[in-house]
Enzyme design. Structure first.
Site, PDB file in Angstrom:
ATOM      1  N   ASN A  99       0.740  -1.262  -0.109  1.00 56.72           N
ATOM      2  CA  ASN A  99      -0.116  -0.122   0.058  1.00 56.72           C
ATOM      3  C   ASN A  99       0.876   1.298   0.065  1.00 56.72           C
ATOM      4  O   ASN A  99       1.379   1.629   0.980  1.00 56.72           O
ATOM      5  CB  ASN A  99      -0.742  -0.049   1.237  1.00 56.72           C
ATOM      6  CG  ASN A  99      -1.834   1.289   1.560  1.00 56.72           C
ATOM      7  OD1 ASN A  99      -1.816   2.078   0.565  1.00 56.72           O
ATOM      8  ND2 ASN A  99      -2.353   1.372   2.600  1.00 56.72           N
ATOM      9  N   TRP A 100       1.060   1.809  -1.158  1.00 55.03           N
ATOM     10  CA  TRP A 100       1.943   2.937  -1.332  1.00 55.03           C
ATOM     11  C   TRP A 100       1.341   4.428  -0.819  1.00 55.03           C
ATOM     12  O   TRP A 100       2.121   5.200  -0.558  1.00 55.03           O
ATOM     13  CB  TRP A 100       2.369   3.150  -2.856  1.00 55.03           C
ATOM     14  CG  TRP A 100       3.077   1.895  -3.532  1.00 55.03           C
ATOM     15  CD1 TRP A 100       3.354   0.862  -2.680  1.00 55.03           C
ATOM     16  CD2 TRP A 100       3.599   2.025  -4.579  1.00 55.03           C
ATOM     17  NE1 TRP A 100       3.927  -0.057  -3.551  1.00 55.03           N
ATOM     18  CE2 TRP A 100       4.132   0.679  -4.863  1.00 55.03           C
ATOM     19  CE3 TRP A 100       3.645   2.548  -5.761  1.00 55.03           C
ATOM     20  CZ2 TRP A 100       4.717   0.069  -6.086  1.00 55.03           C
ATOM     21  CZ3 TRP A 100       4.123   2.388  -6.923  1.00 55.03           C
ATOM     22  CH2 TRP A 100       4.810   0.782  -6.930  1.00 55.03           C
ATOM     23  N   LYS A 101       0.262   4.026  -0.368  1.00 55.61           N
ATOM     24  CA  LYS A 101      -0.542   5.297   0.187  1.00 55.61           C
ATOM     25  C   LYS A 101      -0.484   6.863  -0.725  1.00 55.61           C
ATOM     26  O   LYS A 101      -0.161   6.415  -1.852  1.00 55.61           O
ATOM     27  CB  LYS A 101      -0.010   5.645   1.547  1.00 55.61           C
ATOM     28  CG  LYS A 101      -0.292   4.513   2.405  1.00 55.61           C
ATOM     29  CD  LYS A 101      -0.230   4.671   4.030  1.00 55.61           C
ATOM     30  CE  LYS A 101      -0.358   3.104   4.598  1.00 55.61           C
ATOM     31  NZ  LYS A 101      -0.263   3.356   6.071  1.00 55.61           N
ATOM     32  N   HIS A 160      -9.572   0.852   4.425  1.00 55.22           N
ATOM     33  CA  HIS A 160      -8.394   0.959   5.184  1.00 55.22           C
ATOM     34  C   HIS A 160      -8.689   2.058   6.109  1.00 55.22           C
ATOM     35  O   HIS A 160      -9.614   3.005   6.217  1.00 55.22           O
ATOM     36  CB  HIS A 160      -7.151   1.680   4.213  1.00 55.22           C
ATOM     37  CG  HIS A 160      -6.067   1.480   4.753  1.00 55.22           C
ATOM     38  ND1 HIS A 160      -5.543   2.690   5.916  1.00 55.22           N
ATOM     39  CD2 HIS A 160      -5.033   0.746   4.637  1.00 55.22           C
ATOM     40  CE1 HIS A 160      -4.466   2.424   6.206  1.00 55.22           C
ATOM     41  NE2 HIS A 160      -3.922   1.321   5.595  1.00 55.22           N
ATOM     42  N   GLU A 167      -7.065   4.501   7.507  1.00 61.39           N
ATOM     43  CA  GLU A 167      -7.052   5.821   7.114  1.00 61.39           C
ATOM     44  C   GLU A 167      -8.302   6.512   6.254  1.00 61.39           C
ATOM     45  O   GLU A 167      -8.752   7.596   6.687  1.00 61.39           O
ATOM     46  CB  GLU A 167      -5.506   6.062   6.428  1.00 61.39           C
ATOM     47  CG  GLU A 167      -4.388   5.825   7.278  1.00 61.39           C
ATOM     48  CD  GLU A 167      -3.326   5.420   6.614  1.00 61.39           C
ATOM     49  OE1 GLU A 167      -3.099   5.560   5.165  1.00 61.39           O
ATOM     50  OE2 GLU A 167      -2.289   4.895   7.195  1.00 61.39           O
ATOM     51  N   GLU A 226      -5.382  -5.155  10.255  1.00 62.31           N
ATOM     52  CA  GLU A 226      -4.484  -3.968  10.518  1.00 62.31           C
ATOM     53  C   GLU A 226      -4.834  -3.019  11.753  1.00 62.31           C
ATOM     54  O   GLU A 226      -5.716  -2.167  11.557  1.00 62.31           O
ATOM     55  CB  GLU A 226      -4.563  -2.868   9.167  1.00 62.31           C
ATOM     56  CG  GLU A 226      -4.198  -3.683   8.042  1.00 62.31           C
ATOM     57  CD  GLU A 226      -3.569  -2.632   7.223  1.00 62.31           C
ATOM     58  OE1 GLU A 226      -2.428  -2.717   6.693  1.00 62.31           O
ATOM     59  OE2 GLU A 226      -4.113  -1.616   6.650  1.00 62.31           O
ATOM     60  N   GLY A 234       2.213   2.034  10.823  1.00 56.72           N
ATOM     61  CA  GLY A 234       2.941   3.349  10.727  1.00 56.72           C
ATOM     62  C   GLY A 234       3.972   3.807  11.905  1.00 56.72           C
ATOM     63  O   GLY A 234       4.380   4.780  12.051  1.00 56.72           O
ATOM     64  N   SER A 276       2.998  -2.251  10.349  1.00 58.15           N
ATOM     65  CA  SER A 276       4.421  -2.135  10.861  1.00 58.15           C
ATOM     66  C   SER A 276       5.059  -3.485  10.233  1.00 58.15           C
ATOM     67  O   SER A 276       6.253  -3.872  10.945  1.00 58.15           O
ATOM     68  CB  SER A 276       4.878  -1.800  12.018  1.00 58.15           C
ATOM     69  OG  SER A 276       4.422  -0.535  12.453  1.00 58.15           O
ATOM     70  N   GLY A 321       2.764  -1.287   4.150  1.00 56.98           N
ATOM     71  CA  GLY A 321       2.907   0.189   4.080  1.00 56.98           C
ATOM     72  C   GLY A 321       4.150   0.681   3.791  1.00 56.98           C
ATOM     73  O   GLY A 321       4.813   0.540   2.625  1.00 56.98           O
ATOM     74  N   GLY A 322       4.649   1.400   4.759  1.00 57.96           N
ATOM     75  CA  GLY A 322       6.209   1.867   4.599  1.00 57.96           C
ATOM     76  C   GLY A 322       7.134   0.947   4.149  1.00 57.96           C
ATOM     77  O   GLY A 322       8.150   1.583   3.099  1.00 57.96           O
TER      78      GLY A 322
HETATM   79  P1  PGA Z   1       2.700   0.389   7.747  1.00 53.62           P
HETATM   80  O1  PGA Z   1       1.296   0.468   6.961  1.00 53.62           O
HETATM   81  O2  PGA Z   1       3.323  -1.118   6.984  1.00 53.62           O
HETATM   82  O3  PGA Z   1       3.552   1.520   7.372  1.00 53.62           O
HETATM   83  O4  PGA Z   1       2.412   0.258   9.158  1.00 53.62           O
HETATM   84  C1  PGA Z   1       0.361  -0.607   6.761  1.00 53.62           C
HETATM   85  C2  PGA Z   1      -0.771  -0.199   6.070  1.00 53.62           C
HETATM   86  O5  PGA Z   1      -1.421   0.935   6.503  1.00 53.62           O
HETATM   87  O6  PGA Z   1      -1.333  -0.681   5.196  1.00 53.62           O
END
Ligand code: PGA
Length: 255
Positions: free
Chosen positions: A9-11, A97, A99, A167, A173, A213, A234-235
């Site tokens: 997930n590149w956001k 998600h 977010e 998640e 994050g 994470s 994500g990251g």
């Molecule tokens: P993260 O994000 O790996 O940076 O914690 C995961 C996500 O939000 O899908």
């Protein structure tokens, strides 16, 4: 066993040229990464990068997904993207998600409409669920999660192609992943049991991903749990090598 899946997930990161370089790095690295043939790799760039990423991975096994989608076919919804617009650009779509839920006010009802619209358009939904720290501390994590799964999938009768990602919000994050045991408790418990109720034996084929994470160092511990079939990253998905390390670790844990 359900398919192994590692989705990135590149956001809201990457310009089009960044995205093409990242996708090409993953495509090329995947060809020689140990065991990664057994893992479905899904890259979820921002909407504006989908076409370029799709082109960059063409001819390889790497798949593309969107990060969100509206549930209507078309209309006066400024700034939104419809299921039909994604057809041909991607195979997957991340929905619900945290977010989106927290920052953009998406509720379970909207997520449910999106899941149905994605399936109708032939897109595979990655339904995200997760509890807040307050809910976990109050001991209501399992109830929250089963409620999100039930509401997100209400009226959905076909679970083919469905993926569910757990998640926990407090792990996203933060660099503080859940423990594999905590993930397994929720994924093999609240999530799997709810899916079993909804889809009977069909639930056995739904890939369950852990997210929050995840990196190359901890992905193997999650995938070592029976009820975990991959990761939503994500990251660590923003660097080809790190993303592929996650996939290698998942493949090795399931070998
Ligand atoms: P993260 O994000 O790996 O940076 O914690 C995961 C996500 O939000 O899908």
């Amino acid at each position: 066993m359900p398919a192994l899946v590692v989705a990135g997930n590149w956001k809201m990161n990457t310009t089009i040229s960044d995205a093409v370089a990242l996708a090409a790095g993953i495509r090329d690295g995947a060809a020689s990464a140990q065991g990664v043939d057994d893992v479905e790799l899904v890259l979820c760039p921002p909407f504006v990068c989908l076409a370029a990423v799709r082109q960059a991975v063409e001819g390889s096994a790497v798949k593309v997904g969107a990060q969100n989608m509206h549930f209507q076919d078309s209309g006066a919804f400024t700034g939104e993207v419809s299921p039909g617009m994604l057809q041909g650009l991607c195979d997957y779509v991340i929905l619900g998600h945290s977010e989106r839920r927290q920052l953009f006010g998406e509720n379970d009802e909207a997520v449910n409409s999106k899941i149905k619209a994605a399936q109708a358009a032939g897109l595979k939904p990655i339904l995200c669920v997760g509890e807040s720290l307050a809910h976990r501390e109050a001991g209501s994590a399992s109830d929250i999660i089963s409620g999100q799964v039930r509401a997100g999938l209400e009226g959905v009768s076909d679970c083919s192609g469905l993926i569910v990602a757990y998640e926990p919000i407090w792990a996203i994050g933060t660099g503080q992943a859940a423990t594999p045991e905590t993930a397994a408790e929720i994924m093999g418990g609240a999530i799997f049991e709810t899916l079993r109720n909804l889809f009977s034996a069909g639930a056995d084929d739904i890939s369950l991903l852990y997210g929050g994470s995840v990196n190359g160092g901890n992905a193997g511990e999650f995938a070592a749990q029976d009820c975990v079939h991959g990761a939503l990253v994500g990251g660590a998905s923003l660097q080809a090598e790190q993303f592929l390390q996650v996939a290698v670790a998942v493949a090795a844990a399931k070998d």
